[in-house]
Motif scaffolding. Structure first.
Motif, PDB file in Angstrom:
ATOM      1  N   MET A   1       0.825  -1.201   0.000  1.00 38.83           N
ATOM      2  CA  MET A   1       0.000   0.000   0.000  1.00 38.83           C
ATOM      3  C   MET A   1       0.864   1.259   0.000  1.00 38.83           C
ATOM      4  N   THR A   2       1.910   1.257   0.787  1.00 38.68           N
ATOM      5  CA  THR A   2       2.818   2.416   0.857  1.00 38.68           C
ATOM      6  C   THR A   2       3.458   2.680  -0.493  1.00 38.68           C
ATOM      7  N   ASN A   3       3.880   1.610  -1.171  1.00 36.87           N
ATOM      8  CA  ASN A   3       4.481   1.759  -2.497  1.00 36.87           C
ATOM      9  C   ASN A   3       3.481   2.341  -3.497  1.00 36.87           C
ATOM     10  N   ALA A   4       2.246   1.837  -3.453  1.00 37.66           N
ATOM     11  CA  ALA A   4       1.213   2.316  -4.375  1.00 37.66           C
ATOM     12  C   ALA A   4       0.893   3.792  -4.118  1.00 37.66           C
ATOM     13  N   ILE A   5       0.843   4.164  -2.843  1.00 38.11           N
ATOM     14  CA  ILE A   5       0.568   5.557  -2.478  1.00 38.11           C
ATOM     15  C   ILE A   5       1.648   6.484  -3.035  1.00 38.11           C
ATOM     16  N   LYS A   6       2.889   6.060  -2.929  1.00 37.36           N
ATOM     17  CA  LYS A   6       3.995   6.875  -3.445  1.00 37.36           C
ATOM     18  C   LYS A   6       3.955   6.955  -4.966  1.00 37.36           C
ATOM     19  N   LYS A   7       3.690   5.820  -5.629  1.00 35.78           N
ATOM     20  CA  LYS A   7       3.700   5.782  -7.087  1.00 35.78           C
ATOM     21  C   LYS A   7       2.594   6.650  -7.699  1.00 35.78           C
ATOM     22  N   LEU A   8       1.449   6.706  -7.038  1.00 36.46           N
ATOM     23  CA  LEU A   8       0.338   7.499  -7.564  1.00 36.46           C
ATOM     24  C   LEU A   8       0.276   8.888  -6.940  1.00 36.46           C
ATOM     25  N   ASP A   9       1.322   9.213  -6.183  1.00 36.83           N
ATOM     26  CA  ASP A   9       1.439  10.552  -5.606  1.00 36.83           C
ATOM     27  C   ASP A   9       0.215  10.908  -4.759  1.00 36.83           C
ATOM     28  N   CYS A  10      -0.121  10.017  -3.824  1.00 37.96           N
ATOM     29  CA  CYS A  10      -1.244  10.244  -2.911  1.00 37.96           C
ATOM     30  C   CYS A  10      -0.734  10.407  -1.485  1.00 37.96           C
ATOM     31  N   VAL A  11      -1.640  10.792  -0.583  1.00 38.10           N
ATOM     32  CA  VAL A  11      -1.227  11.013   0.802  1.00 38.10           C
ATOM     33  C   VAL A  11      -1.775   9.950   1.752  1.00 38.10           C
ATOM     34  N   ASN A  12      -2.819   9.231   1.335  1.00 39.51           N
ATOM     35  CA  ASN A  12      -3.389   8.189   2.196  1.00 39.51           C
ATOM     36  C   ASN A  12      -4.161   7.182   1.352  1.00 39.51           C
ATOM     37  N   ARG A  13      -4.720   6.178   2.013  1.00 40.05           N
ATOM     38  CA  ARG A  13      -5.422   5.112   1.292  1.00 40.05           C
ATOM     39  C   ARG A  13      -6.696   5.610   0.626  1.00 40.05           C
ATOM     40  N   THR A  14      -7.386   6.514   1.296  1.00 34.63           N
ATOM     41  CA  THR A  14      -8.641   7.029   0.746  1.00 34.63           C
ATOM     42  C   THR A  14      -8.399   7.733  -0.580  1.00 34.63           C
ATOM     43  N   GLN A  15      -7.388   8.581  -0.612  1.00 33.28           N
ATOM     44  CA  GLN A  15      -7.052   9.285  -1.843  1.00 33.28           C
ATOM     45  C   GLN A  15      -6.560   8.303  -2.899  1.00 33.28           C
ATOM     46  N   LEU A  16      -5.817   7.295  -2.473  1.00 36.21           N
ATOM     47  CA  LEU A  16      -5.297   6.290  -3.398  1.00 36.21           C
ATOM     48  C   LEU A  16      -6.429   5.554  -4.090  1.00 36.21           C
ATOM     49  N   VAL A  17      -7.411   5.105  -3.327  1.00 37.40           N
ATOM     50  CA  VAL A  17      -8.542   4.378  -3.907  1.00 37.40           C
ATOM     51  C   VAL A  17      -9.317   5.276  -4.866  1.00 37.40           C
ATOM     52  N   ALA A  18      -9.554   6.527  -4.458  1.00 38.78           N
ATOM     53  CA  ALA A  18     -10.295   7.456  -5.311  1.00 38.78           C
ATOM     54  C   ALA A  18      -9.573   7.699  -6.629  1.00 38.78           C
ATOM     55  N   LYS A  19      -8.262   7.883  -6.561  1.00 41.85           N
ATOM     56  CA  LYS A  19      -7.493   8.144  -7.776  1.00 41.85           C
ATOM     57  C   LYS A  19      -7.434   6.898  -8.655  1.00 41.85           C
ATOM     58  N   ALA A  20      -7.308   5.731  -8.033  1.00 40.12           N
ATOM     59  CA  ALA A  20      -7.253   4.476  -8.806  1.00 40.12           C
ATOM     60  C   ALA A  20      -8.562   4.248  -9.567  1.00 40.12           C
ATOM     61  N   ILE A  21      -9.683   4.599  -8.941  1.00 40.38           N
ATOM     62  CA  ILE A  21     -10.984   4.469  -9.607  1.00 40.38           C
ATOM     63  C   ILE A  21     -11.074   5.467 -10.753  1.00 40.38           C
ATOM     64  N   ARG A  22     -10.625   6.697 -10.523  1.00 40.13           N
ATOM     65  CA  ARG A  22     -10.670   7.725 -11.568  1.00 40.13           C
ATOM     66  C   ARG A  22      -9.810   7.338 -12.768  1.00 40.13           C
ATOM     67  N   LEU A  23      -8.668   6.681 -12.493  1.00 36.18           N
ATOM     68  CA  LEU A  23      -7.782   6.260 -13.571  1.00 36.18           C
ATOM     69  C   LEU A  23      -8.187   4.918 -14.168  1.00 36.18           C
ATOM     70  N   LYS A  24      -9.293   4.359 -13.630  1.00 33.20           N
ATOM     71  CA  LYS A  24      -9.830   3.078 -14.105  1.00 33.20           C
ATOM     72  C   LYS A  24      -8.865   1.923 -13.899  1.00 33.20           C
ATOM     73  N   LEU A  25      -8.051   2.014 -12.834  1.00 31.43           N
ATOM     74  CA  LEU A  25      -7.198   0.894 -12.475  1.00 31.43           C
ATOM     75  C   LEU A  25      -7.996  -0.191 -11.783  1.00 31.43           C
ATOM     76  N   ILE A  26      -9.046   0.264 -11.075  1.00 31.17           N
ATOM     77  CA  ILE A  26      -9.955  -0.672 -10.407  1.00 31.17           C
ATOM     78  C   ILE A  26     -11.382  -0.181 -10.652  1.00 31.17           C
ATOM     79  N   ASN A  27     -12.342  -1.054 -10.441  1.00 29.07           N
ATOM     80  CA  ASN A  27     -13.747  -0.687 -10.655  1.00 29.07           C
ATOM     81  C   ASN A  27     -14.330  -0.116  -9.362  1.00 29.07           C
TER      82      ASN A  27
END
Length: 217
Positions: free
Chosen positions: A191-217
């Motif tokens: 999770m920490t690696n993914a947060i850094k790679k997508l330039d996020c600050v926490n898990r909530t932002q990470l999930v939101a950005k991943a959905i916006r980028l269509k990495l996950i549904n």
């Protein structure tokens, strides 16, 4: 896109569209549009009649890189935009009485159009020059963001994506670890690696950005 809409508003224009430059073989506009504030119903009706092949502006770009402007005649097609009567009626109904198209080039050699539509009087040359310069800078920012987001799927590893999907479903690190037969420490590391790679600050932002980028549904 919100920035470009504000630019359009500043010049009294109603809509802005970013699209790939059509080729002579294209029959529909919808597949070419990347972003647009135009109503979807307009695009559906436009493509239903294959009006793209009747557009009098697009052929002009074969011999120039300068912006092209047009306006519709009050009682029918004008000399600057001579088109079928049904196309004139459609554009009038949606308030697309005038506009301009700026050709744009991406650093990846792709050719795009930045199109503005509205109901105001035609742009003066000074306005056209100013809008062109602003649009050039705005498209450059948009293009860099587009290319960065396109590359994102290759950044996250398969394991990081797997952990991210379970996180989006509300699972804790401990629960994800049990599902994937990993320690919660290892899950947190992914999770920490993914947060850094997508330039996020926490898990909530990470999930939101991943959905916006269509990495996950």
């Amino acid at each position: 896109m919100s920035i470009m809409k504000r630019i359009a508003d500043e010049f009294g224009l109603d809509h802005v569209t970013i699209m790939a430059a059509p080729t002579p073989h294209d029959l529909a506009i919808a597949p070419l549009v990347l972003e647009s504030t135009l109503p979807q119903q307009f695009a559906r009706e436009f493509d239903k009649h294959q009006f793209l092949r009747h557009c009098p502006i697009l052929p002009k770009f074969a011999n120039t890189v300068l912006p092209q402007t047009w306006h519709l005649g009050e009682n029918g097609p004008s000399s600057s935009f001579f088109c079928p009567d049904k196309m004139h009626e459609l554009m009038t109904r949606f308030g697309l009485l005038m506009g301009t198209i700026f050709p744009m080039n991406s650093v990846d050699t792709g050719r795009y159009f930045l199109r503005y539509d509205g109901q105001r009087p035609p742009l003066h040359q000074v306005e056209l020059n100013e809008l062109g310069m602003i649009s050039l800078h705005a498209f450059d920012v948009y293009d860099r963001m587009r290319r960065a987001e396109t590359a994102v799927p290759n950044i996250l590893s398969a394991r990081e994506l797997e952990v991210l999907r379970w996180t989006a479903q509300g699972k804790t690190s401990i629960e994800i670890g049990q599902i994937l037969s990993l320690s919660d420490h290892t899950v947190n590391a992914y999770m920490t690696n993914a947060i850094k790679k997508l330039d996020c600050v926490n898990r909530t932002q990470l999930v939101a950005k991943a959905i916006r980028l269509k990495l996950i549904n």
